[in-house]
Design a protein around this motif. Structure first.
Motif, short mmCIF file in Angstrom:
data_model
loop_
_atom_site.label_atom_id
_atom_site.label_comp_id
_atom_site.label_asym_id
_atom_site.label_seq_id
_atom_site.Cartn_x
_atom_site.Cartn_y
_atom_site.Cartn_z
N ASP A 1 -6.07 -8.04 -6.07
CA ASP A 1 -5.34 -6.87 -5.60
C ASP A 1 -4.18 -7.26 -4.69
O ASP A 1 -3.09 -6.70 -4.79
N SER A 2 -4.39 -8.24 -3.82
CA SER A 2 -3.30 -8.67 -2.95
C SER A 2 -2.18 -9.36 -3.74
O SER A 2 -1.00 -9.20 -3.44
N SER B 1 3.86 3.53 -9.98
CA SER B 1 2.98 3.68 -11.14
C SER B 1 1.77 4.55 -10.80
O SER B 1 1.30 5.30 -11.65
N ALA B 2 1.29 4.48 -9.57
CA ALA B 2 0.18 5.34 -9.17
C ALA B 2 0.60 6.81 -9.24
O ALA B 2 -0.15 7.67 -9.72
N LEU C 1 4.13 -6.98 -7.75
CA LEU C 1 4.69 -5.73 -8.24
C LEU C 1 5.46 -4.97 -7.17
O LEU C 1 6.33 -4.17 -7.50
N GLY C 2 5.13 -5.16 -5.94
CA GLY C 2 5.85 -4.52 -4.85
C GLY C 2 5.78 -3.00 -4.92
O GLY C 2 4.72 -2.42 -5.09
N PRO C 3 6.95 -2.35 -4.81
CA PRO C 3 6.96 -0.87 -4.79
C PRO C 3 6.58 -0.25 -6.13
O PRO C 3 6.27 0.93 -6.19
N ARG D 1 3.99 -0.62 -7.70
CA ARG D 1 2.57 -0.26 -7.63
C ARG D 1 2.39 1.19 -7.20
O ARG D 1 1.62 1.94 -7.79
N SER D 2 3.13 1.63 -6.19
CA SER D 2 3.01 3.02 -5.73
C SER D 2 3.68 3.97 -6.71
O SER D 2 3.22 5.10 -6.91
N LEU E 1 -1.39 -8.63 -6.86
CA LEU E 1 -0.68 -7.54 -7.54
C LEU E 1 0.26 -6.81 -6.59
O LEU E 1 1.38 -6.46 -6.96
N ASP E 2 -0.19 -6.56 -5.38
CA ASP E 2 0.68 -5.91 -4.40
C ASP E 2 1.92 -6.76 -4.12
O ASP E 2 3.02 -6.23 -3.99
N PHE E 3 1.76 -8.05 -4.03
CA PHE E 3 2.88 -8.94 -3.75
C PHE E 3 3.84 -9.02 -4.94
O PHE E 3 5.05 -8.94 -4.79
#
Length: 52
Positions: free
Chosen positions: A3-4, A17-18, A10-12, A14-15, A6-8
């Motif tokens: 998860d960390s 796509s949510a 994909l960056g913004p 990720r939010s 993916l956050d790094f």
């Protein structure tokens, strides 16, 4: 840990796509409606040119 990463990576996105996945039906309806509109209007223009 994944998860960390993916956050790094994909960056913004990720939010974004949510948000998209929460409202997927609305967005897909708009996209399909716009594509259908473009198909209908382009077909109508070609009919008018052939009739002239």
């Amino acid at each position: 840990m994944v998860d960390s990463f993916l956050d790094f990576m994909l960056g913004p996105f990720r939010s974004i796509s949510a948000f998209y996945f929460e409202h997927q039906l609305i967005f897909n309806t708009i996209i399909i409606g716009f594509a259908g509109y473009k198909l209908f209007t382009s077909t109508k223009k070609t009919e008018n040119k052939s009739a002239s």
